[in-house]
Design a protein around this motif. Structure first.
Motif, PDB file in Angstrom:
ATOM      1  N   ALA A  95       0.771  -1.079   0.154  1.00 30.46           N
ATOM      2  CA  ALA A  95      -0.034  -0.006   0.165  1.00 30.46           C
ATOM      3  C   ALA A  95       0.925   1.198   0.120  1.00 30.46           C
ATOM      4  N   GLY A  96       0.331   2.484  -0.700  1.00 28.46           N
ATOM      5  CA  GLY A  96       0.961   3.659  -0.652  1.00 28.46           C
ATOM      6  C   GLY A  96       2.261   3.763  -1.574  1.00 28.46           C
ATOM      7  N   LYS A  97       2.298   2.830  -2.467  1.00 34.38           N
ATOM      8  CA  LYS A  97       3.399   2.737  -3.532  1.00 34.38           C
ATOM      9  C   LYS A  97       2.734   2.970  -4.844  1.00 34.38           C
ATOM     10  N   GLY A  98       1.494   3.650  -5.323  1.00 30.41           N
ATOM     11  CA  GLY A  98       1.157   3.807  -6.403  1.00 30.41           C
ATOM     12  C   GLY A  98       0.284   2.867  -7.289  1.00 30.41           C
ATOM     13  N   ILE A  99       0.236   1.706  -6.491  1.00 30.32           N
ATOM     14  CA  ILE A  99      -0.369   0.520  -7.074  1.00 30.32           C
ATOM     15  C   ILE A  99      -1.868   0.627  -7.375  1.00 30.32           C
ATOM     16  N   GLY A 100      -2.636   1.409  -6.285  1.00 29.80           N
ATOM     17  CA  GLY A 100      -3.904   1.670  -6.470  1.00 29.80           C
ATOM     18  C   GLY A 100      -4.115   2.807  -7.678  1.00 29.80           C
ATOM     19  N   THR A 101      -3.295   3.721  -7.767  1.00 30.70           N
ATOM     20  CA  THR A 101      -3.576   4.735  -8.815  1.00 30.70           C
ATOM     21  C   THR A 101      -3.405   3.847 -10.175  1.00 30.70           C
ATOM     22  N   SER A 102      -2.375   3.204 -10.268  1.00 37.42           N
ATOM     23  CA  SER A 102      -1.993   2.258 -11.681  1.00 37.42           C
ATOM     24  C   SER A 102      -3.248   1.442 -11.954  1.00 37.42           C
ATOM     25  N   LEU A 103      -3.830   0.894 -10.824  1.00 36.86           N
ATOM     26  CA  LEU A 103      -4.998  -0.036 -11.012  1.00 36.86           C
ATOM     27  C   LEU A 103      -6.037   0.787 -11.588  1.00 36.86           C
ATOM     28  N   PHE A 104      -6.478   1.814 -11.108  1.00 39.79           N
ATOM     29  CA  PHE A 104      -7.509   2.799 -11.541  1.00 39.79           C
ATOM     30  C   PHE A 104      -7.382   3.383 -12.842  1.00 39.79           C
ATOM     31  N   THR A 105      -6.152   3.597 -13.056  1.00 38.22           N
ATOM     32  CA  THR A 105      -5.749   4.413 -14.317  1.00 38.22           C
ATOM     33  C   THR A 105      -6.060   3.099 -15.435  1.00 38.22           C
ATOM     34  N   GLU A 106      -5.731   1.868 -15.186  1.00 37.78           N
ATOM     35  CA  GLU A 106      -5.776   0.931 -16.273  1.00 37.78           C
ATOM     36  C   GLU A 106      -7.282   0.695 -16.436  1.00 37.78           C
ATOM     37  N   THR A 107      -7.937   0.580 -15.531  1.00 33.42           N
ATOM     38  CA  THR A 107      -9.400   0.379 -15.462  1.00 33.42           C
ATOM     39  C   THR A 107     -10.045   1.332 -16.069  1.00 33.42           C
ATOM     40  N   GLU A 108      -9.909   2.608 -15.971  1.00 33.23           N
ATOM     41  CA  GLU A 108     -10.466   3.813 -16.614  1.00 33.23           C
ATOM     42  C   GLU A 108     -10.137   3.662 -17.879  1.00 33.23           C
ATOM     43  N   LYS A 109      -8.984   3.451 -18.555  1.00 32.11           N
ATOM     44  CA  LYS A 109      -8.686   3.378 -19.676  1.00 32.11           C
ATOM     45  C   LYS A 109      -9.613   1.919 -20.377  1.00 32.11           C
ATOM     46  N   TRP A 110      -9.610   1.024 -19.862  1.00 30.83           N
ATOM     47  CA  TRP A 110     -10.327  -0.060 -20.374  1.00 30.83           C
ATOM     48  C   TRP A 110     -11.717   0.335 -20.546  1.00 30.83           C
ATOM     49  N   ALA A 111     -12.316   0.796 -19.458  1.00 35.40           N
ATOM     50  CA  ALA A 111     -13.794   1.354 -19.496  1.00 35.40           C
ATOM     51  C   ALA A 111     -13.990   2.289 -20.654  1.00 35.40           C
ATOM     52  N   ARG A 112     -13.307   3.314 -20.819  1.00 33.20           N
ATOM     53  CA  ARG A 112     -13.480   4.358 -21.716  1.00 33.20           C
ATOM     54  C   ARG A 112     -13.370   3.568 -23.382  1.00 33.20           C
ATOM     55  N   GLU A 113     -12.442   2.444 -23.403  1.00 34.99           N
ATOM     56  CA  GLU A 113     -12.519   1.799 -24.753  1.00 34.99           C
ATOM     57  C   GLU A 113     -13.834   0.953 -24.962  1.00 34.99           C
ATOM     58  N   ILE A 114     -14.378   0.264 -24.142  1.00 33.71           N
ATOM     59  CA  ILE A 114     -15.521  -0.351 -23.940  1.00 33.71           C
ATOM     60  C   ILE A 114     -16.807   0.460 -23.947  1.00 33.71           C
ATOM     61  N   GLY A 115     -16.718   1.916 -23.890  1.00 31.86           N
ATOM     62  CA  GLY A 115     -17.794   2.492 -23.859  1.00 31.86           C
ATOM     63  C   GLY A 115     -18.572   2.775 -22.448  1.00 31.86           C
ATOM     64  N   VAL A 116     -18.056   2.535 -21.475  1.00 31.24           N
ATOM     65  CA  VAL A 116     -18.757   2.537 -19.963  1.00 31.24           C
ATOM     66  C   VAL A 116     -18.907   4.068 -19.844  1.00 31.24           C
ATOM     67  N   HIS A 117     -20.044   4.359 -19.298  1.00 34.33           N
ATOM     68  CA  HIS A 117     -20.368   5.733 -18.925  1.00 34.33           C
ATOM     69  C   HIS A 117     -20.083   6.119 -17.412  1.00 34.33           C
ATOM     70  N   ARG A 118     -20.082   5.191 -16.525  1.00 35.58           N
ATOM     71  CA  ARG A 118     -20.137   5.419 -14.920  1.00 35.58           C
ATOM     72  C   ARG A 118     -19.364   4.365 -14.284  1.00 35.58           C
ATOM     73  N   LEU A 119     -18.528   4.902 -13.464  1.00 38.58           N
ATOM     74  CA  LEU A 119     -17.734   3.791 -12.542  1.00 38.58           C
ATOM     75  C   LEU A 119     -18.418   4.153 -11.226  1.00 38.58           C
ATOM     76  N   GLU A 120     -18.531   3.130 -10.517  1.00 31.50           N
ATOM     77  CA  GLU A 120     -19.155   3.425  -9.259  1.00 31.50           C
ATOM     78  C   GLU A 120     -18.555   2.419  -7.999  1.00 31.50           C
ATOM     79  N   LEU A 121     -18.517   2.824  -6.787  1.00 32.75           N
ATOM     80  CA  LEU A 121     -18.054   2.063  -5.743  1.00 32.75           C
ATOM     81  C   LEU A 121     -18.749   2.385  -4.437  1.00 32.75           C
ATOM     82  N   THR A 122     -18.517   1.480  -3.501  1.00 34.99           N
ATOM     83  CA  THR A 122     -18.731   1.932  -2.175  1.00 34.99           C
ATOM     84  C   THR A 122     -17.428   1.860  -1.203  1.00 34.99           C
ATOM     85  N   VAL A 123     -17.399   2.578  -0.207  1.00 35.16           N
ATOM     86  CA  VAL A 123     -16.238   2.652   0.829  1.00 35.16           C
ATOM     87  C   VAL A 123     -16.793   2.829   2.227  1.00 35.16           C
TER      88      VAL A 123
END
Length: 166
Positions: A95-123
């Motif tokens: 944790a705290g080494k940028g992995i979360g940022t990298s995972l989110f960046t890759e997910t958002e790139k993928w989501a945009r490529e397939i036409g996703v409009h909304r990302l959501e989560l609970t915390v």
């Protein structure tokens, strides 16, 4: 550190990662020893996920070890296929080494490529590190679910968060 899509041959390592996360943190859904998925069930789930077209798991791999993941689970119906629900877990040691940022960046790139409009989560509202990451990645709090989770015999509130992509 490599961020990549999950593969069927990750099955056993992915189960091991999830079980370790269940032990390390109370911010994941399952309690320690509650996860009962066997190798074949997990392999089938990964195969189904990869075939869905609007769902994906990205893993963070370090020296052949899975150290984190982000699951992006798309809606099944015409009315909700445009949105993806996010679940993320990273081993505390990483944790705290940028992995979360990298995972989110890759997910958002993928989501945009397939036409996703909304990302959501609970915390959970007291998950300060998670909240900071999600806000950094552009998520906004949309609401609160009171007494949404039961952790160690106490009810915990959760924030609903989302990011609109287009």
């Amino acid at each position: 550190m490599e961020i990549r899509q999950i593969r069927e041959d990750d099955t056993e390592n992915y189960i091991e990662l999830c079980k370790k996360l269940d032990q390390e943190t109370q911010f994941m859904m399952l309690e320690p020893d509650e996860r009962t998925t066997n190798v074949q069930q997990q392999r089938d789930a990964i195969k189904s996920l990869l075939a869905a077209g609007n769902s994906m798991v990205f893993v963070a791999e370090y020296h052949s070890k899975l150290v984190g993941y982000i699951g992006a689970y798309g809606g099944e119906f015409r009315r909700n296929k445009h949105k993806v629900y996010i679940v993320i877990g990273i081993l505390q040691e990483y944790a705290g080494k940028g992995i979360g940022t990298s995972l989110f960046t890759e997910t958002e790139k993928w989501a945009r490529e397939i036409g996703v409009h909304r990302l959501e989560l609970t915390v959970m509202v007291h998950n300060e590190a998670g909240l900071a990451l999600y806000k950094k990645m552009g998520f906004s709090i949309e609401g609160i679910a009171r007494d949404s989770m039961l952790v160690d015999g106490k009810y915990v509130d959760e924030y609903y968060m989302a990011k609109i992509l287009s």
